[in-house]
Design an enzyme around this catalytic site. Structure first.
Site, PDB file in Angstrom:
ATOM      1  N   GLN A   1      36.206  31.287  32.775  1.00 10.40           N
ATOM      2  CA  GLN A   1      35.672  30.547  33.914  1.00 10.40           C
ATOM      3  C   GLN A   1      34.592  29.546  33.518  1.00 10.40           C
ATOM      4  O   GLN A   1      34.104  28.790  34.341  1.00 10.40           O
ATOM      5  CB  GLN A   1      35.087  31.514  34.951  1.00 10.40           C
ATOM      6  CG  GLN A   1      36.115  32.390  35.619  1.00 10.40           C
ATOM      7  CD  GLN A   1      37.067  31.602  36.497  1.00 10.40           C
ATOM      8  OE1 GLN A   1      36.745  30.516  36.973  1.00 10.40           O
ATOM      9  NE2 GLN A   1      38.254  32.134  36.702  1.00 10.40           N
TER      10      GLN A   1
ATOM     11  N   CYS B   1      41.776  39.618  41.110  1.00  8.61           N
ATOM     12  CA  CYS B   1      41.960  40.316  39.822  1.00  8.61           C
ATOM     13  C   CYS B   1      40.647  40.923  39.363  1.00  8.61           C
ATOM     14  O   CYS B   1      40.347  40.952  38.167  1.00  8.61           O
ATOM     15  CB  CYS B   1      42.470  39.384  38.729  1.00  8.61           C
ATOM     16  SG  CYS B   1      44.077  38.708  39.075  1.00  8.61           S
TER      17      CYS B   1
ATOM     18  N   HIS C   1      36.835  40.671  35.146  1.00  9.78           N
ATOM     19  CA  HIS C   1      38.208  40.396  35.566  1.00  9.78           C
ATOM     20  C   HIS C   1      39.079  41.462  34.908  1.00  9.78           C
ATOM     21  O   HIS C   1      38.739  41.987  33.850  1.00  9.78           O
ATOM     22  CB  HIS C   1      38.568  39.004  35.032  1.00  9.78           C
ATOM     23  CG  HIS C   1      39.921  38.501  35.382  1.00  9.78           C
ATOM     24  ND1 HIS C   1      41.068  38.947  34.781  1.00  9.78           N
ATOM     25  CD2 HIS C   1      40.321  37.557  36.265  1.00  9.78           C
ATOM     26  CE1 HIS C   1      42.106  38.303  35.286  1.00  9.78           C
ATOM     27  NE2 HIS C   1      41.680  37.447  36.188  1.00  9.78           N
TER      28      HIS C   1
END
Lengths: 144, 396
Positions: free
Chosen positions: B189, B353, B110
């Protein structure tokens, strides 16, 4: 609860984007974009893209006596960006450069005839940005 | 626990964008409300009752976070989120780096675990390397080749926010041991979806955000091994992170306060603690099980659609979470997301992203992404599939 209802209404109002924007007209211009392709003869060309979603438009203009004699474009992207460019290209034919330069986001949205939220606005205005920058730039011309 | 009552938004929306941010249950909102209404005070300062209570709850939150990831409270720093935590680390770790040192990331990262290191590398003339992705997983052979005595930092996403792939962090730590680089884990995540045990992972630092695990926005965590945290210098200076200050010099506070300058996000920390309570009551293992089941169902249904391209592992449920990215050929992801929104189905479209991963590795301009939490259902997925079929008919 009345509070919940008014929030829902606001959510729907702010969103401004139900299936309406994908009505016949827009879908037609998306699936069968007018003036698609590359002009054999052009005086100006310019490319713009929307990095956030990958919409890309390259425009070709043949300007004679300060008027758009021919216009074409190559577009890759979402339905709104392609359809907007297609509608714009139809409108721009035979218009004077001055008239094109007078176009602004409000007039563009009016031309599209659909309501758009902030997020999709960029898609709809990409074509306008491309043609205006094409007219500004001192750029390459191509004459066979 | 009553899902519809705890998550009112579920009554109106099929929410499939949990990777961006999760919903926040009523008990968490109530906990922050209680702070604001009943013991609104700053922490670590006042001597009155409300200040005592605020401080107690804030530090209790720290203890809960520590227990949640099997660490000690002094190893837990509250920040404003994963991105802030990684920036803090990039800044603080940079002092020990010199020209030619190498930082190893992966192609899956990311932007928040890419840009800080990239900019640092530019500034200090370091070398940035990326572990390649092969078949939607980290290529461990490539990792072994990229690793060397020059590698000073390895920073990896525990779970990919695009593919849902779980990185073999433990294996990476074991493999890297011979060179002893600093290992940073971006767990944004992973939290709330799979169990996190920093002792098992054996990483030096681990970062995550509260808003992706039922918590409020604006709060996050940086975990660091005690001996590592003691060695690095603070990022932000000011009140709260000091022991004593004179006009000419300052003595910094002990851990964990050394990295918490200024008034912290008190309500955020209290909300995060309530979120941990909520998740723990359900049990992370149960959550993982529910989400794995939903993911299998969704993958099955999606792959049965015409012209669908799925990105991520489809046959290894233990190696992935419930983040599913896909494209429908010839239909732009933005159009899909927009039309779904009209039917109150919330998905994400774009580059997530993670532009290098999506555009250079997957070679897509944009993708669609759905991501579950334990409150999603089979019916959510059925509605999605029906809607996708309609979109295919309309836009083809």
């Amino acid at each position: 609860m009345s509070n919940n209802t008014s929030t829902t209404e606001t959510l729907n109002q702010d969103w401004l984007g139900d299936d309406d924007i994908y009505r016949e007209n827009i879908l037609d211009h998306y699936k069968n974009p007018r003036n698609s392709g590359k002009l054999k003869k052009y005086t100006q060309t310019h490319k713009e893209h929307n990095p956030l979603c990958g919409d890309e438009i390259q425009i070709y203009l043949l300007i004679k006596k300060e008027k758009i004699s021919s216009i074409s474009f190559e577009a890759k992207g979402c339905a709104i960006s392609v359809a907007s460019m297609s509608l714009l290209s139809e409108w721009a034919k035979q218009k004077s450069v001055e008239e094109i330069k007078k176009l602004n986001p409000e007039k563009m949205i009016e031309m599209l005839g659909i309501k758009l939220g902030i997020v999709r606005m960029k898609c709809a205005l990409l074509g306008l940005k491309t043609i205006l920058n094409a007219l500004e730039a001192e750029n390459e011309s191509y004459n066979k | 626990m009553n899902l519809k009552k705890d998550f009112p938004m579920l009554n109106k929306t099929i929410y499939l964008d949990n990777a961006a941010s999760s919903l926040t249950p009523t008990p968490v909102v109530k906990a922050t409300e209680e702070y604001y209404k009943l013991y609104r005070a700053n922490v670590h300062r006042g001597l009155y009752k409300e200040a005592e209570k605020a401080t107690k709850e804030y530090e209790l939150a720290r203890e809960k976070v520590a227990r949640f990831i099997n660490a000690s409270p002094e190893e837990i720093t509250f920040t404003s989120g994963t991105t802030a935590s990684i920036n803090l680390l990039a800044y603080s770790l940079s002092k020990a780096l010199k020209e030619g040192d190498e930082i190893l990331l992966s192609q899956l990262e990311h932007h928040s675990n890419l840009v800080p290191w990239q900019q640092l590398a530019k500034e200090k003339k370091l070398i940035l390397k990326f572990i390649k992705v092969k078949d939607f997983q980290l290529d461990m052979e490539d990792f072994k080749n990229a690793l060397s005595e020059k590698t000073k930092i390895i920073s990896i996403a525990y779970v990919s926010n695009v593919l849902g792939t779980i990185a073999p962090v433990e294996q990476i730590a074991i493999e890297a041991k011979k060179y002893n680089p600093i290992i940073v884990v971006d767990a944004a995540q992973a939290v709330g979806h799979i169990p996190i045990d920093i002792k098992k992972l054996n990483c030096d630092f681990l970062c995550f955000s509260g808003h992706k695990m039922l918590g409020p926005t604006g709060i996050g965590i940086m975990y660091g091994k005690k001996e590592k945290l003691e060695k690095i210098s603070p990022f932000l200076y000011g009140g709260s992170m000091i022991k004593s200050v004179s006009f000419s010099k300052t003595e910094f506070a002990d851990l964990p306060y050394k990295f918490e300058a200024g008034t912290p996000n008190i309500s955020g920390a209290i909300g995060l603690a309530a979120a941990i309570d909520y998740l723990t009551a359900i049990g992370i293992k149960n959550i993982t099980h529910t989400e794995t089941e939903l993911t299998s169902y969704a993958l099955k249904k999606l792959s049965a659609l015409h012209n669908v391209e799925l990105y991520g592992l489809t046959n290894a449920p233990e190696q992935r979470t419930s983040v599913i990215s896909f494209n429908i050929k010839n239909i732009h992801s933005h159009d899909i997301a927009h039309i779904l929104a009209g039917q109150n189905i919330a998905i994400r479209a774009g580059h997530m992203c993670a532009m290098p991963l999506v555009q250079e590795v997957l070679k897509q301009q944009a993708v669609c992404r759905i991501s579950f939490s334990f409150y999603n259902t089979h019916r959510d997925i059925d509605y999605l599939i029906t809607a996708l079929k309609k979109i295919q008919n309309k836009l083809k």
